[in-house]
Design an enzyme around this catalytic site. Structure first.
Site, PDB file in Angstrom:
ATOM      1  N   LYS A 178       7.758   0.323   5.959  1.00  9.59           N
ATOM      2  CA  LYS A 178       9.108   0.195   5.384  1.00  9.59           C
ATOM      3  C   LYS A 178       9.536   1.549   4.947  1.00  9.59           C
ATOM      4  O   LYS A 178      10.956   1.995   5.037  1.00  9.59           O
ATOM      5  CB  LYS A 178       9.375  -0.736   4.671  1.00  9.59           C
ATOM      6  N   ARG A 221      -4.598   6.660  -2.367  1.00  9.86           N
ATOM      7  CA  ARG A 221      -4.461   5.634  -3.616  1.00  9.86           C
ATOM      8  C   ARG A 221      -5.402   4.567  -3.797  1.00  9.86           C
ATOM      9  O   ARG A 221      -5.996   4.001  -2.740  1.00  9.86           O
ATOM     10  CB  ARG A 221      -3.027   4.896  -3.604  1.00  9.86           C
ATOM     11  N   ARG A 278      -3.214  -7.625  -2.556  1.00  6.78           N
ATOM     12  CA  ARG A 278      -1.820  -7.035  -2.643  1.00  6.78           C
ATOM     13  C   ARG A 278      -1.110  -7.932  -1.444  1.00  6.78           C
ATOM     14  O   ARG A 278       0.116  -8.447  -1.682  1.00  6.78           O
ATOM     15  CB  ARG A 278      -1.553  -5.450  -2.277  1.00  6.78           C
ATOM     16  N   ARG A 298      -3.813   6.060   4.648  1.00  6.85           N
ATOM     17  CA  ARG A 298      -2.633   6.476   4.129  1.00  6.85           C
ATOM     18  C   ARG A 298      -3.089   7.582   2.844  1.00  6.85           C
ATOM     19  O   ARG A 298      -4.094   7.289   2.483  1.00  6.85           O
ATOM     20  CB  ARG A 298      -1.597   5.474   3.252  1.00  6.85           C
ATOM     21  N   ARG A 319      11.710  -7.372  -5.096  1.00  2.00           N
ATOM     22  CA  ARG A 319      10.344  -7.889  -4.787  1.00  2.00           C
ATOM     23  C   ARG A 319      10.452  -9.334  -4.848  1.00  2.00           C
ATOM     24  O   ARG A 319       9.248  -9.905  -4.455  1.00  2.00           O
ATOM     25  CB  ARG A 319       9.502  -7.021  -5.730  1.00  2.00           C
TER      26      ARG A 319
END
Length: 211
Positions: free
Chosen positions: A13, A156, A167, A123, A88
């Site tokens: 996104k 990360r 998550r 990522r 969220r």
């Protein structure tokens, strides 16, 4: 246009928000980035957020909403904006409504959990400016440093597969209900993520009616 991007962590996104931002000339507002900016600037809400972050706690809704409100009042948002990472939860969406913010379109990027776990392990994030890359789908020029500021890119800790799965569980339980919320409002568009970034971008622009 005032747009919200929804999607599981790693669905892409943020990448699509950047694309639409450039196409429409409106700011893409990432919750994480503006909280970091509020911390740096020492705004009233930033100082409140700092207390929770330093205590290792989640920043509560009222503080996040306050930071969003401060950001949306800035002059570059007068012709529209894109929210990435907010709301969220349904209570955050309700708070946005109470602020009188009329959202034109909510785009949910749909990607399977399995694909997300695979994607997120590749990522990389710039520690300095927060720009995101991917070793396969969106590499920086040399794969090691940020194209924007030249700082080193890192993985990360929350991109590790076992953390990603956790998550995703949180996303499905707390954020995914927003699809039903905005579906009832009538401004929700589902965009199914393709293997090729360009195809996902094409579908996103079509969903927004700006292709």
């Amino acid at each position: 246009m005032k747009i919200i991007f929804l999607g599981a962590p790693g669905a892409g996104k943020g990448t699509q928000a950047e694309l639409v931002s450039a196409r429409l000339g409106i700011p893409a507002i990432s919750t994480g980035a503006i909280i970091r900016e509020a911390l740096k600037s020492g705004t009233e809400m930033g100082l409140k957020a700092k207390k929770f972050i330093e205590a290792g706690q989640l920043v509560p809704d009222e503080v996040v909403i306050g930071i969003i409100k401060e950001r949306l009042e800035q002059s570059d948002c007068k012709d529209g904006f894109i929210l990435d990472g907010f709301p969220r939860t349904v209570p955050q969406a309700e708070a946005l409504d109470k602020m009188g913010v009329k959202i034109d379109k909510v785009v949910s990027i749909e990607v399977s959990d399995e694909k997300i776990v695979e994607r997120m392990s590749g990522r990389r994030v710039c520690q300095d400016c927060g720009a995101t890359y991917h070793v396969v789908y969106k590499p920086s020029k040399d794969v090691k440093t940020c194209d924007k500021c030249g700082c080193e890119l890192t993985m990360r800790s929350d991109d590790a597969p076992e953390v990603v799965k956790s998550r995703l569980e949180v996303y499905h339980s707390t954020t995914e209900p927003l699809k039903e919320y905005y579906g009832k409002v009538g401004n929700l568009a589902l965009v199914y993520g393709a293997e090729e970034l360009e195809e996902t971008s094409k579908r996103t622009l079509e969903a927004l009616g700006i292709i």
